[in-house]
Design an enzyme around this catalytic site. Structure first.
Site, PDB file in Angstrom:
ATOM      1  N   GLU A 145       0.837  -1.190   0.000  1.00 15.96           N
ATOM      2  CA  GLU A 145       0.000   0.000   0.000  1.00 15.96           C
ATOM      3  C   GLU A 145       0.878   1.248   0.000  1.00 15.96           C
ATOM      4  OE1 GLU A 145      -3.164  -0.224   2.937  1.00 15.96           O
ATOM      5  OE2 GLU A 145      -3.226  -2.381   2.619  1.00 15.96           O
ATOM      6  N   ALA A 203       6.977 -14.828   1.684  1.00 17.46           N
ATOM      7  CA  ALA A 203       7.528 -13.497   1.380  1.00 17.46           C
ATOM      8  C   ALA A 203       7.178 -12.527   2.505  1.00 17.46           C
ATOM      9  CB  ALA A 203       6.970 -12.983   0.046  1.00 17.46           C
ATOM     10  N   PHE A 206       9.145 -13.332   5.713  1.00 17.78           N
ATOM     11  CA  PHE A 206      10.553 -12.909   5.645  1.00 17.78           C
ATOM     12  C   PHE A 206      10.681 -11.387   5.802  1.00 17.78           C
ATOM     13  CE2 PHE A 206      13.785 -16.118   4.178  1.00 17.78           C
ATOM     14  CZ  PHE A 206      13.040 -17.227   4.521  1.00 17.78           C
ATOM     15  N   CYS A 256      -1.496  -7.351   6.220  1.00 15.30           N
ATOM     16  CA  CYS A 256      -0.934  -8.630   5.767  1.00 15.30           C
ATOM     17  C   CYS A 256       0.009  -9.313   6.744  1.00 15.30           C
ATOM     18  CB  CYS A 256      -0.185  -8.429   4.460  1.00 15.30           C
ATOM     19  SG  CYS A 256      -1.278  -8.012   3.113  1.00 15.30           S
ATOM     20  N   PHE A 318      -0.967   2.943   9.205  1.00 19.07           N
ATOM     21  CA  PHE A 318       0.091   1.960   9.514  1.00 19.07           C
ATOM     22  C   PHE A 318       1.394   2.291   8.824  1.00 19.07           C
ATOM     23  CE2 PHE A 318       0.877  -1.107   6.029  1.00 19.07           C
ATOM     24  CZ  PHE A 318      -0.123  -0.779   5.145  1.00 19.07           C
TER      25      PHE A 318
END
Ligand code: UDX
Length: 437
Positions: A145, A203, A206, A256, A318
């Site tokens: 985002e 992904a 990590f 996420c 965020f």
């Protein structure tokens, strides 16, 4: 979907949602999401080959490819509560596709899903196939985002997973052709479905792990007199490590990272790997520590009490360039300070008051939370200023004026290492950042 429409003039893209208000917003001048560059892309294609509608059945019936992009929140009930992904919206979509489709379809999982979800979708579709052929592909989205349009224009890679059968490979090729309109072919990776699903979770795990690792070091820097930005720059020049995603902060947020790691943890436990689960859980635990640590430091610096003190919070999203507040570190820090009876005055350039009230679970009459129209209103008479989102505009604030209108000593906690602390201290602030001992 807007980007696909924009890049592929010969394809028609119809975005459907059961929420009329949401669709109306997508059809209006004021889009429901703030994302730099999105307006131009949507407005260029809308009405030509990009449509927004609530007529779900017709759109499915007419489509060759159906992307499932519904949300997959963390389950709040029953088995796996607090960890597993809630797949009820995905299942509803699969059943809807099975119910209304008249011909063959390629169904693409765009939502981030736990490994092996494609199998559930497939079984629902196949059980209801009545002779139609459904191919399920996994095509996870890697955009971030705030930089979504640039990420979509020029992705590091596009990942497409599908069955390794002739029909599966043909479906993969069809989706490859869509992206090949603007993405170089060597950046389009094709795998089996499970690899693709797992790659997305991996992904994000990590990336989040890098932030938790540098944040862990930030705590040590504060104790030892090292500077975390210097440490990050020094390790980032090692080409095996690289410079990105090493910015120490109040903790990562967003829709996420936490959700996907919890998902990974749940999967590991499900497959009988408690040690692997624990390893990834540590990334989340470190992030929680960092958020609470910041709030604790504010309280201890302000002479161990913030009760009845005005604390200015600059930034609630965020991260910068988004109005998204999901899992924002600001939510947790504000809650901790409200628990300590502080009066917090919040300003964010893009997040609306209603959203902040909802995130903090308070009404607009709560005396401990005030939403301000600008940074000067928030900081006036405050005992401390907290920078919780790295908005560029905060760098251009008149800190001399802010200082003069604050209570003394004027504390400033830069949770994003955004500002020049030396300059602030020269003005008279007692300013500190993250990981700067
Ligand atoms: C992330 C992934 O980057 C993206 O590939 C995936 O598709 C979705 O999840 P997003 O959540 O939009 O994207 O934001 P991202 O830029 O990754 O930032 C996540 C959080 O980490 C933010 O709170 C950000 O402020 C924080 N962060 C990021 C740091 O604290 N330090 C860093 O160095 C980078």
């Amino acid at each position: 979907m807007a980007m696909i429409a924009h890049k592929c003039a010969d394809h028609t893209v119809t975005v459907v949602d059961i929420n009329q208000a949401r669709i109306d917003a997508w059809n209006s001048a004021e889009l429901p999401i703030y994302e730099p560059g999105l307006d131009e892309v949507v407005k260029a294609a809308r009405g030509t080959n990009l449509f927004f509608s609530t007529d779900v059945d017709t759109a499915i019936r007419e489509a060759d490819i159906v992307f499932i992009s519904v949300n997959t929140p963390t389950k709040t009930y029953g088995v796996g509560a607090g960890r597993a992904a809630d797949l009820r919206f995905i299942e509803k979509c699969a059943r809807k596709i099975a119910q209304v489709s008249e011909g063959d379809k390629i169904v693409v999982e765009k939502s981030t899903l736990p490994v092996r979800t494609a199998e559930s979708i497939k079984r629902i579709l196949e059980a209801n196939s009545k002779g139609r052929n459904f191919q399920i592909l996994s095509n996870p989205e890697f955009l971030a985002e705030g930089t979504a349009i640039a990420d979509l224009q020029n992705p590091d890679r596009v990942l497409i997973g599908g069955d390794q059968t002739p029909a599966g490979l043909a479906a993969i090729q069809k989706l490859v052709d869509v992206y090949a309109a603007w993405v170089p072919r060597e950046k389009i990776l094709t795998t089996n479905v499970w690899s693709s699903e797992l790659s997305k979770l991996t992904a994000n795990a990590f990336l989040a792990q890098r932030i938790s690792s540098i944040n862990a070091i930030s705590a040590l820097c504060e104790e030892t007199g090292a500077n975390v930005d210097e440490v990050a720059a020094a390790i980032g020049t090692d080409s095996r490590i690289g410079p990105k995603f090493l910015k120490s902060s109040v903790g990562f947020g967003g829709s996420c990272f936490q959700k996907d790691i919890l998902n990974l943890v749940y999967l590991c436990e499900h497959f009988g790997l408690p040690d692997v689960a624990k390893y990834w859980e540590g990334v989340i635990a470190m992030n929680d520590f960092q958020k609470h640590r910041f709030a604790r430091r504010v309280v201890s610096t302000l002479f161990n009490t913030v009760s009845d003190k005005k604390i200015a919070v600059l930034g609630f999203a965020f991260k910068k360039d988004t109005n998204d507040t999901r899992e924002s570190a600001a939510i947790y820090i504000c809650r901790d300070l409200i628990d300590e009876q502080a009066n917090i005055a919040i300003y964010d350039p893009k997040v609306c008051a209603k959203q902040i009230h909802q995130d903090l679970a308070v009404t607009d009459e709560n005396p401990h939370v005030t939403i301000c129209a600008d940074a000067y209103e928030a900081t006036k008479d405050a005992h401390a200023v907290l920078i919780l989102t790295e908005w560029d505009a905060f760098k251009a604030l008149d800190f001399q004026r802010i200082y003069e209108e604050m209570q003394l000593p004027a504390f400033l906690f830069d949770g994003r290492n955004l500002l020049d602390l030396d300059q602030l201290n020269q003005i008279g602030f007692e300013a500190s950042g993250i990981g700067q001992g």
